[in-house]
Design a protein around this motif. Structure first.
Motif: not given
Length: 307
Positions: A200, A203-204, A221, A243, A245, A287
């Motif tokens: 997570a 990704i952030r 995230v 995931a 966002i 995503l």
């Protein structure tokens, strides 16, 4: 194992963007904490584990202490104060490319007030960004601020996580300052962060690059599912990561998705490379973006998002 094995906990503190996460990664030798030019990138406590023949250092990376404007900001500051009360050593990051200011002094004063004060180390970070003259002038200021605020530095170490300057010395000094104690984690373990949390955060980190103004603070995230793809040959596994966002407004959702989805694809590409390395297997990253209105100020949403 040597007779006198030292073990314990240390944390880095400093204003946002003082180099705490980058130094944590350099000391651990692998990326466990995300780093970005955006203030308040770190949002939770990350433990990095460093094991040497002479001792084991559990390094806790904390959010930057700041003036909170939201409930999230207040909870992040509370995390910092809780951590300070539990560690053996605190490394105060005072970047060489910035003057020591009121924010730095506030942090040192708060440390000085602790009932059980940890050992304090001054880390003059980002030496790679300044001349030798500026570095020396900064070290004079670091000594002066300790005198002004009535504290004592156990060590003052100029260092750069980016160039590697004195990183080994920081590791050695921090371990030497720890009390004698047992090995808390098995040798070879570098973090106790759950894999989901690390994914997570990667990704952030990718989503933070290139965004401006208030948007970085509005991004969170969540990992919805991680599944090994069935029917794949053993030597070519594939993991599906789903995931979300999370942002606070519809307009922010548009920024993250970008024109015809270009920005979201770019985030996916950048994050996937890092996740592949983390898992040691190829990843298919799915995503999507969702809006939770004003989540930073809503206790229910903060609890749901793990804050």
């Amino acid at each position: 194992m040597t007779e006198q094995f030292h073990s314990g906990f240390a944390c880095f503190v400093g204003r946002p963007n003082a180099g705490k996460s980058t130094l944590t990664n350099a000391l651990v030798g692998q990326k466990i904490a995300i780093a970005s030019s955006k203030p308040q990138t770190t949002r939770h406590v990350v433990r990095g584990i460093i094991t040497e023949p002479e001792g084991q250092l559990v390094l806790i990376d904390t959010p930057g202490l700041h003036r909170p404007r939201t409930l999230l900001g207040q909870r992040l500051n509370d995390l910092v104060f809780e951590t300070w009360a539990e560690v053996d050593v605190v490394g105060v990051c005072l970047p060489c490319d910035q003057r020591i200011g009121p924010g730095d002094k506030f942090i040192i004063q708060e440390l000085a007030k602790l009932e059980r004060r940890p050992i304090l180390v001054a880390l003059a970070t980002k030496t790679d960004l300044v001349s030798k003259e500026r570095q020396l002038s900064h070290l004079v200021d670091v000594a002066a601020v300790a005198e002004e605020l009535g504290i004592e530095w156990a060590e003052v170490i100029p260092c750069s996580a980016t160039s590697g300057d004195n990183v080994a010395l920081v590791r050695e000094k921090l371990i030497n300052l720890l009390p004698e104690g047992p090995m808390y984690y098995p040798d070879g373990e570098i973090t106790d962060e759950p894999t989901e949390t690390l994914i997570a955060e990667l990704i952030r980190e990718a989503a933070l690059e290139g965004v401006r103004d208030e948007l970085p603070h509005s991004i969170a995230v969540t990992i919805d599912e991680i599944l090994p793809r069935p029917d794949r040959p053993e030597d070519k596994p594939l993991t599906d990561v789903f995931a979300s966002i999370v942002v606070e407004r519809e307009s922010q959702k548009g920024i993250i998705i970008g024109h015809k989805g270009a920005r979201l694809r770019e985030i996916g590409t950048n994050a996937r490379e890092q996740i592949n390395r983390l898992l040691g297997t190829r990843v298919h990253l799915n995503l999507h973006v969702k809006v939770l209105k004003e989540w930073q100020r809503d206790a229910k949403y903060l609890n749901r998002l793990g804050f």
